[in-house]
Scaffold this active site. Sequence first.
Site, PDB file in Angstrom:
ATOM      1  N   TYR A   1       0.861  -1.191   0.000  1.00 19.69           N
ATOM      2  CA  TYR A   1       0.000   0.000   0.000  1.00 19.69           C
ATOM      3  C   TYR A   1       0.893   1.236   0.000  1.00 19.69           C
ATOM      4  O   TYR A   1       1.954   1.243   0.617  1.00 19.69           O
ATOM      5  CB  TYR A   1      -0.914  -0.021   1.225  1.00 19.69           C
ATOM      6  CG  TYR A   1      -2.022  -1.060   1.127  1.00 19.69           C
ATOM      7  CD1 TYR A   1      -3.318  -0.690   0.763  1.00 19.69           C
ATOM      8  CD2 TYR A   1      -1.767  -2.408   1.367  1.00 19.69           C
ATOM      9  CE1 TYR A   1      -4.332  -1.637   0.657  1.00 19.69           C
ATOM     10  CE2 TYR A   1      -2.783  -3.358   1.260  1.00 19.69           C
ATOM     11  CZ  TYR A   1      -4.060  -2.963   0.907  1.00 19.69           C
ATOM     12  OH  TYR A   1      -5.065  -3.899   0.798  1.00 19.69           O
ATOM     13  N   GLU A   2       0.444   2.294  -0.688  1.00 16.66           N
ATOM     14  CA  GLU A   2       1.317   3.457  -0.841  1.00 16.66           C
ATOM     15  C   GLU A   2       1.606   4.155   0.479  1.00 16.66           C
ATOM     16  O   GLU A   2       2.503   4.973   0.566  1.00 16.66           O
ATOM     17  CB  GLU A   2       0.757   4.440  -1.873  1.00 16.66           C
ATOM     18  CG  GLU A   2      -0.520   5.117  -1.458  1.00 16.66           C
ATOM     19  CD  GLU A   2      -1.146   5.959  -2.584  1.00 16.66           C
ATOM     20  OE1 GLU A   2      -0.720   5.847  -3.736  1.00 16.66           O
ATOM     21  OE2 GLU A   2      -2.064   6.725  -2.285  1.00 16.66           O
ATOM     22  N   SER A   3       0.851   3.815   1.514  1.00 15.87           N
ATOM     23  CA  SER A   3       1.133   4.350   2.837  1.00 15.87           C
ATOM     24  C   SER A   3       2.418   3.782   3.429  1.00 15.87           C
ATOM     25  O   SER A   3       2.885   4.261   4.457  1.00 15.87           O
ATOM     26  CB  SER A   3      -0.028   4.023   3.772  1.00 15.87           C
ATOM     27  OG  SER A   3      -0.254   2.627   3.793  1.00 15.87           O
ATOM     28  N   GLY A   4       2.993   2.747   2.799  1.00 11.34           N
ATOM     29  CA  GLY A   4       4.275   2.234   3.272  1.00 11.34           C
ATOM     30  C   GLY A   4       4.229   0.821   3.831  1.00 11.34           C
ATOM     31  O   GLY A   4       5.243   0.299   4.272  1.00 11.34           O
TER      32      GLY A   4
ATOM     33  N   ILE B   1       8.623   4.009  -0.070  1.00 11.91           N
ATOM     34  CA  ILE B   1       7.734   3.171  -0.883  1.00 11.91           C
ATOM     35  C   ILE B   1       7.815   3.611  -2.335  1.00 11.91           C
ATOM     36  O   ILE B   1       7.844   2.768  -3.251  1.00 11.91           O
ATOM     37  CB  ILE B   1       6.278   3.192  -0.343  1.00 11.91           C
ATOM     38  CG1 ILE B   1       5.548   1.927  -0.775  1.00 11.91           C
ATOM     39  CG2 ILE B   1       5.466   4.367  -0.818  1.00 11.91           C
ATOM     40  CD1 ILE B   1       5.682   0.782   0.111  1.00 11.91           C
TER      41      ILE B   1
END
Lengths: 255, 255, 276, 276
Positions: free
Chosen positions: B55-58, B89
């Site tokens: 997920y792009e949140s890391g 990320i």
Amino acid sequence: MNAPAGADWTADEMMTVAAARALRPGAACFVGIGLPSTAANLARRTHAPDLWLIYESGALGAKPDRLPLSIGDGILADTADTVVSVPEIFNYWLQPGRIDVGFLGAAQIDRYANINTTVIGPYGEPEVRLPGAGGAPEIAASCREVIVIVRQNRRTFTESVDFVTSVGFGRGPGDRERLGLRGGGPVRVITDLGVLEPDPDTRELTLTSVHPGVDPEQARERTGWELKLAPDLARTQAPTPAELAALRALLQTQR
Amino acid sequence: MNAPAGADWTADEMMTVAAARALRPGAACFVGIGLPSTAANLARRTHAPDLWLIYESGALGAKPDRLPLSIGDGILADTADTVVSVPEIFNYWLQPGRIDVGFLGAAQIDRYANINTTVIGPYGEPEVRLPGAGGAPEIAASCREVIVIVRQNRRTFTESVDFVTSVGFGRGPGDRERLGLRGGGPVRVITDLGVLEPDPDTRELTLTSVHPGVDPEQARERTGWELKLAPDLARTQAPTPAELAALRALLQTQR
Amino acid sequence: MATILPLDEAVRRLVHDGDTVALEGFTHLIPMAAGHELIRQRLRGLTLVRMTPDLVYDQMIGAGLADRLVFSWGGNPGVGSLHRFRDAVQNGWPGPLAIEEHSHAGMANRYVAGASGVPFAVLRGYRGTDLVGQTATIKPITCPFTGEELTAVPALNPDVAIVHAQRADRAGNVQLWGILGVQKEAVLAARRSLATVEEIVDELAPVPGAVLLPARVVTAVAEVPGGASPSYAQGYYDRDNDAYQAWDAIGRDRAAFTDWLRREVHGRAGVSGGAA
Amino acid sequence: MATILPLDEAVRRLVHDGDTVALEGFTHLIPMAAGHELIRQRLRGLTLVRMTPDLVYDQMIGAGLADRLVFSWGGNPGVGSLHRFRDAVQNGWPGPLAIEEHSHAGMANRYVAGASGVPFAVLRGYRGTDLVGQTATIKPITCPFTGEELTAVPALNPDVAIVHAQRADRAGNVQLWGILGVQKEAVLAARRSLATVEEIVDELAPVPGAVLLPARVVTAVAEVPGGASPSYAQGYYDRDNDAYQAWDAIGRDRAAFTDWLRREVHGRAGVSGGAA
């Protein structure tokens, strides 16, 4: 060997004490192993318990209770406020100018405090190949101020360095600005004989203080250029008993 | 609404199941919230339990046991192999091409699978201002392959997009290479009517499969360009009872 | 996905003559045992990359593995010089050694660029130093917004990165903590990677400050207890400072070194731990 | 060294009309209460910077604080649009809002450059998109080694960065964990910084995965329990998803929004927690 007759301290002890005194309480200090680490940890045990020690291995705010044996000693990670990666220490901490004081050593240093730690002789055909740059070029470029600790002799204090590993004042006033170096550059070179500081106008390293028992002429003899003496040449205060006791206790921890 | 009469599943369920099936076991999959996250987590509950969700949140390797409600849901950090910062990320994971599959949605998509999620109407005088780029441009550029999930209608499937937020195949063959985009680009657009794939020669999106109960003409009517049909147009396999049960159980977890 | 292999097999599969190889570990977690295995397998023509070539590189250089060294500081930390490195640079023994020399900041940024899939990195560095004239991989670059001149260095993308870590799980996820160095970036920048670890465990319990290298960026894991000795592994063993001191005398003399190599490296095939 | 202050006092000291202000927090740890305090203090002419302007920026924009927005994704995550943001961009209500639009990758790298003290960052991004033509802060740059063309974006160095975190100690060291976002970089890039925290404690016990912001890069710390609500604080409280849903109806209507502002923000001076 330069301590005055009857002194209960050595020239190296004087040098370390002088370096420790140069560190202001609360300063963020980028520390290399050896004399800089000893001086910084001595300052923590004397006048500057809140000195914030940064090691290039990534330890921020290390509080070692003994002298670390390498810049990556486990005691640094154990006692640090936090440990960051090596890219972070250079990019997020050193490069943006967050460090107040950087400590450097030197194999050669010239009158403008340019430093060589790379090679003696020609680069392609070295007489003595030294370890190289490490963190020094960017410490010299980016710290608010730089302190050099080095024993004084004509081999080290040379008219010109064989290789500029780390820039002091280049060829004189204006060079740091021209190169875009944002730190202030060397403010003090602390030796076993005394203290040299850059002349505010010419940037040339000038003897501003001699340690007890040292004749200024001795310092001139051990310098490879015509060393100027400050008009108000001072006499370094001898190590106090408290400083000496703290230093010796600190060195004991290295065993 | 496009499910065949008597089917026990909806067109949206068919779309999600088709997207889940497109994910290979073990693939590293960059997941956005909404349909992509539902499809990826369905794949984890059916044929690809070892799908590696990013997920792009890391969150790297997140294994949520319920549908996360945002790309930064706490369940992602709790179940991830590791959590990295947002710069990491994008720089260490997406940009170097480590991600097998990126999922994108679209407000508009054209025949070369270029995607608009920025604005309807002129940029300076928007009719509808949309959320913008987010991670999409670099997902579209760098993932080994991209899957688009979007409901099919003429508002969305337009002759040309009002704004290229994320590049599919630009204006046709060779454009990705010319732009230096290192990922392979869109391999599949999954809609509520069927599946479109880029023609291997022209890169134009072509209908390659229709879902059960869908007439290919319906798909052409709901496309803003002259949609080509693949000569070997397939019929998507209807959702299996196991797929439907897994999907519905997954959606239950969102409550 | 990482494969778990014995050290000798892992090195055989991952490292080949002529490769560019980076062994990283900043004072802490230096992959000494892996370096010795490279020596035992008599690899040749390597380009060795490392910020701080220390004992393990002195040994590999002295053993004749390297044609070329890319580095930023070559010394025996806290002791002095690396005599095998000096002998190679000053006298070409046992063969000529080309060098490509950077600063720490430059090397760290080169790994970051390599890990990030971009061909170069930008930093404030090198300006005014003589490194600029000696090292072709240092170039000026102008900020397109401010016009300011900075320095560019190219990405490092080694064929193989080798690191040592505390632990891995059976899937090959690798966990390391303490001084972190540049190992994450080295592994992410490399085409292949080998992690030697103190132990392989069923489950990696989270540790404050730990970095995790996901199995999918690790090619092989080898369990090598003591594999960082005489450097240290936080939580496992301390640095053997006497060994660093003792190395000075061994490294200083070609005959003493050659004898050491025969006895302590070639004579120890199959011994898992590091030795110096 | 960070100063510990009440929230209103901290905002008064750190934020001034016309400042460039970044509130960061990626879904997790969004500094909602601090945003409301900015509204209460009727700041004007701000440039607001944030990767993901969501509820708190919708509220600040609707309240008329901002002249300009620098961002990469403006939406109500999982719900839909930000109606105050749309109303400002489409209709100039309550005043015109200039926008500077990037991608997430670009914004993240802009903070990294800002934190690193360099004027720009390099990435693979934007090429072929229409952002290049609309956003002046996206420029091509050529690799001096390979000749490859990449993209440069300028550093972000906000006047003030505001973040929310789980804990701080009395010296002002700030600790946060869970989804980390870009908060470390935002704080390091900013001239001044404010961290609101769930609690101030005597000692920060190490937590796996936690990031520490040393006190010397934090200007002020304010203890604001619930300060991230309706977003969440890992280990303290969950996300209030109903509040995100409810915001859609409030934000959609100017009158409903104005009423909400009067009641829930201006009417709550001195109430420490966030509210929506």
